[in-house]
Design an enzyme around this catalytic site. Sequence first.
Site, PDB file in Angstrom:
ATOM      1  N   GLY A  79       9.591 -95.927  35.422  1.00 14.91           N
ATOM      2  CA  GLY A  79      10.713 -96.008  34.499  1.00 14.91           C
ATOM      3  C   GLY A  79      10.389 -96.791  33.235  1.00 14.91           C
ATOM      4  N   SER A  80      11.385 -97.501  32.740  1.00 17.80           N
ATOM      5  CA  SER A  80      11.270 -98.134  31.426  1.00 17.80           C
ATOM      6  C   SER A  80      10.286 -99.293  31.369  1.00 17.80           C
ATOM      7  CB  SER A  80      12.651 -98.618  30.967  1.00 17.80           C
ATOM      8  OG  SER A  80      13.503 -97.516  30.729  1.00 17.80           O
ATOM      9  N   THR A  81       9.790 -99.746  32.507  1.00 17.14           N
ATOM     10  CA  THR A  81       8.727-100.755  32.429  1.00 17.14           C
ATOM     11  C   THR A  81       7.515-100.197  31.687  1.00 17.14           C
ATOM     12  OG1 THR A  81       7.861-100.083  34.599  1.00 17.14           O
ATOM     13  CG2 THR A  81       9.422-101.919  34.562  1.00 17.14           C
ATOM     14  N   PHE A  82       7.347 -98.864  31.709  1.00 14.24           N
ATOM     15  CA  PHE A  82       6.231 -98.235  31.010  1.00 14.24           C
ATOM     16  C   PHE A  82       6.385 -98.334  29.495  1.00 14.24           C
ATOM     17  CE2 PHE A  82       3.612 -96.991  34.262  1.00 14.24           C
ATOM     18  CZ  PHE A  82       2.695 -96.007  33.931  1.00 14.24           C
ATOM     19  N   LYS A  83       7.591 -98.632  29.020  1.00 11.70           N
ATOM     20  CA  LYS A  83       7.788 -98.776  27.568  1.00 11.70           C
ATOM     21  C   LYS A  83       7.007 -99.970  27.030  1.00 11.70           C
ATOM     22  CE  LYS A  83      12.296 -96.541  27.677  1.00 11.70           C
ATOM     23  NZ  LYS A  83      13.765 -96.714  27.675  1.00 11.70           N
TER      24      LYS A  83
END
Length: 578
Positions: free
Chosen positions: A300-304
């Site tokens: 999820g958004s941790t990859f941002k």
Amino acid sequence: MKGLRTLISGTRPATTAVAETGRTPLEFEGVRKAQGAQAKNRMIIAIACFGVFYGAIGARLVDYGLRSPETVSSIQRPDQLLVSRPDLVDRNGEVLATDIRTVSLFAEPNKIIDPDEAIELLATVLPDLDMRGIHRKLSSNSRFQWLRRQLTPKQQSQILSLGIPGIGFRPETRRFYPGGPTASHVVGHVNIDNRGIAGMEKYVDGQGLGDLAAAGMTVNEDMKPVQLSLDLRVQHVLRDELAAAMDRFKAIAAAGVVLNVHTGEVVGMSSLPDYDPNNPVEALQKDRLNRMSAGTYEMGSTFKAFTTAMALDSGKVSINDSFDARGSIRIGGYTIRDFHGKNRILTVPEIFIYSSNIGTAKMADLVGIEGHKEFLTRLGLLTRMQTELPEVATPNQPPVWKKISSITISFGHGVSTTPLQTAVAAAALMNGGKLIEPTFLPRTVEQADQVAVQVIQPSTSKSMRDLMQMNVAKGSGRRAEVEGFRVGGKTGTAEKVVNGRYDSSVRFNAFLSAFPIDNPQYVVLVVIDEPKPEEGKTSATAGLNAAPMVSAIVRRSAGFLGVKPEFGNGSQELSLTY
């Protein structure tokens, strides 16, 4: 008359005796001597036979006395046990696994007089024995059969008192884990033969211990303990908070790791549900998977955080740039929107704080497909992680990267990787740009520098620290804040695939953090699988459940990690301007 008297008196002339017996006196004497010689020879032969017989017995006894004790007939000497396993201890010397002495029950079927009677007697002590299987073993023509491994001292004493011929005991070692399930997925467990088959127990066997055991070699002294990088105190805190969160948010699973960013040491790692290595059969249940290293997930958004670092490190994007985050992106039949869109032009820090899918996708598009794939590979997110733990999964990625792949991967969908790899890559963003393979063994900073690979510029690392700090101060990570410890982080709320489609009601949440963020020492990553909204709330995003988990872990473990709190105005001010 005189001759007549002599004759009558019984004194017969020699000629008369010879006439009656046919033998002379000399012949009588020869017979007596012959009979005496025969008797003497018989005596000598008898003595010789007895001498040979008892000599053979004596020689046999001497032979037995010089032989090593056999394990099939009696209890072996303690110094002739199969090779023992070294203790496993944490970084402070606390025992995680150790050997204890035990005995196992065996039979020599060729010496069993009455199998039925033997079984009836054994059943009085071991009522749960497989009677049919035991009867088959005792009735066989073999010379050795295991009946029950690892008896208690009481059971051994009771069976001894039964006095069953052909039944014996063999001393063995049994592995004991004082902490039970506290660090089960890291420590691992052994099989019935005391061979490591999971976790660090298997790793130890791979260093040569397994070969010694397979060769049946013996040892007469204790082996040096194997020290792990784990801190049992931090491990307990981590597991305790994961268990509390699972209960609080009615989740199906939770996991987390505490990682030293400068050495790559795993100080704590837990995955729930776990199991008790003292009863390793529990490990076979499918929900007991080590989710941190053996499970792959869309993060999820941790990859941002990685997409933003990639854009800044490429030089194509600066911290002061802005991107149009209005509306949506339509590509390949899919529509990409922001979860809580601002519908305006956003700066890079705002894209990070508001977790904008649109802004993140546009930054990835500037870098390009090949550059995106190369950067994630450089950070170790697309290849199998190298570490001592044998349970490590290989990440999944599209067989062919297209533009839609790069865009969805930029905000954490389309690539599945292990949470531990995510934490390791995040450590590189925090420590000045050095990617350090994780280890479950102690490692110094100097040793880590020898294996470290510079993957991003130090200036990029500095910008990412500022962004992570700002996200906790002003963004979705506010609930991770711990006064005095300056936590920075990034939330990740990933929709799970159900029946081939993403389901917004089923989520895999994560919070990726570091502290103290102005000079990070540790990365803390937690994940929680399918959390439910708390009573009175309608949402279950990572900011509402994963972030508070990190806050509790940092608050309780920082002291054990040697991180001192700072209060007041001593912390650095944010250097970002936009």
